[in-house]
Scaffold this motif. Structure first.
Motif, mmCIF file in Angstrom:
data_model
loop_
_atom_site.group_PDB
_atom_site.id
_atom_site.type_symbol
_atom_site.label_atom_id
_atom_site.label_comp_id
_atom_site.label_asym_id
_atom_site.label_seq_id
_atom_site.Cartn_x
_atom_site.Cartn_y
_atom_site.Cartn_z
ATOM 1 N N LEU A 107 114.107 67.436 26.852
ATOM 2 C CA LEU A 107 115.239 67.516 27.786
ATOM 3 C C LEU A 107 115.212 68.779 28.636
ATOM 4 N N LYS A 108 114.318 69.714 28.255
ATOM 5 C CA LYS A 108 114.233 71.017 28.932
ATOM 6 C C LYS A 108 115.566 71.772 28.836
ATOM 7 N N VAL A 109 116.098 71.813 27.591
ATOM 8 C CA VAL A 109 117.331 72.556 27.320
ATOM 9 C C VAL A 109 117.069 73.520 26.172
ATOM 10 N N PRO A 110 117.885 74.589 26.036
ATOM 11 C CA PRO A 110 117.698 75.542 24.932
ATOM 12 C C PRO A 110 117.910 74.872 23.574
ATOM 13 N N VAL A 111 117.248 75.442 22.578
ATOM 14 C CA VAL A 111 117.408 74.991 21.194
ATOM 15 C C VAL A 111 118.187 76.058 20.444
ATOM 16 N N VAL A 112 119.284 75.663 19.798
ATOM 17 C CA VAL A 112 120.164 76.649 19.185
ATOM 18 C C VAL A 112 120.532 76.246 17.757
#
Length: 295
Positions: free
Chosen positions: A238-243
């Motif tokens: 998704l090209k989003v940060p992983v938290v």
């Protein structure tokens, strides 16, 4: 054999139908609507109209066949308890139709029902009728039907996947897309078992052809994939940060999915492989997640 399949147009059931017809079995598939009926006809199956709450349709479908594979479940998790009760009644109804016939009824459950000790893989020989998960209703019903002399087997499912759907992970992807982050809980070391849907369908056929009543099978190809690894692949796709989230943060972030995301749910299929000679060969869940289209 002539086999009555519920959930025959669903993600898993449609693959079971194809597995059975390819092996020379005749399939009578349960269909709720015209679109489902058309897809079953195209797959080479016969159509039986009805749904999980039409108990008479379930009884007549079961009675007209040599065996039943019950894969259907209403996947509205906001009404999970009610839907598990619907499943219980459906199993009881089909069991009524099979009583005294020596025909096999294969019921579907989840591998979480086999967890005995924290941190240890769920096994086929364990079931706690007091398990807090409402999904236990399916196995309780299976046991009650078996007590009436029906030959019943249970197939327990993990996260069943391909490059389109991945069980509960599909819902986690939806949350990640909406929230703009791909999250896991704590250190993300909690594990989810998984199997490719083609391997899963093959297990149902083996349970039909080689199995017996009074047995539970685990459709587990991967014993436990860490939640953090799943979140990392989803984040990359998704090209989003992983938290990482605390349990308290996860409740607000994931909603109804939060308890599932935090569970450590490893599961073994050693007994299943030994009894049926099942040897899953499909890609792992991380591979399917890497190859799926996120746009």
């Amino acid at each position: 054999m002539r086999v009555f399949v519920t959930g025959a147009t669903g993600f898993i059931g449609s693959t079971v139908v194809r597995e059975l017809t390819d092996a020379g079995h005749q399939v009578l598939g349960l269909a709720r609507n015209d679109a489902g009926a058309q897809s079953l006809t195209a797959a080479g199956a016969q159509v039986h109209r009805g749904d999980l709450e039409d108990l008479e349709s379930l009884r007549s479908g079961a009675a007209s066949c040599d065996a039943v594979i019950h894969t259907a479940l209403i996947h509205d998790f906001s009404k999970f308890v009610a839907n598990c009760e619907i499943d219980r009644r459906a199993i009881e109804a089909m069991g009524d139709a099979l009583a005294g016939s020596n025909k096999l009824l294969i019921v579907t459950s989840g591998t979480g029902m086999g967890n005995a000790l924290p941190g240890q893989p769920a096994t086929e020989d364990h079931f706690d009728s007091n398990h807090p998960n409402p999904r236990k209703a399916s196995e309780v019903a299976a046991a009650q039907v078996a007590a009436r002399g029906v030959k019943v087997a249970v197939v327990r499912l993990p996260q069943v996947h391909d490059t389109v759907k991945q069980g509960l992970v599909t819902y986690a992807i939806q949350v990640a897309r909406e929230k703009g982050v791909s999250a896991y809980v704590g250190d993300g070391r909690n594990r989810w078992p998984a199997a490719h849907r083609v391997d899963t369908a093959h297990l149902y056929r083996l349970a039909l052809e080689k199995g017996d009543g009074g047995v539970r099978y685990h459709a587990v190809a991967e014993e436990g994939v860490p939640a953090r690894e799943i979140a990392e692949v989803v984040g990359g796709g998704l090209k989003v940060p992983v938290v990482s989230l605390t349990p308290e943060e996860a409740a607000g972030h994931f909603g109804w999915l939060a308890p599932f995301v935090a569970f450590d749910m490893p599961a073994s299929s050693a007994q299943t492989r030994e009894k049926l000679g099942w040897n899953p060969t499909g890609p792992g869940i991380l591979t399917d997640l890497e190859n799926m289209r996120y746009s």
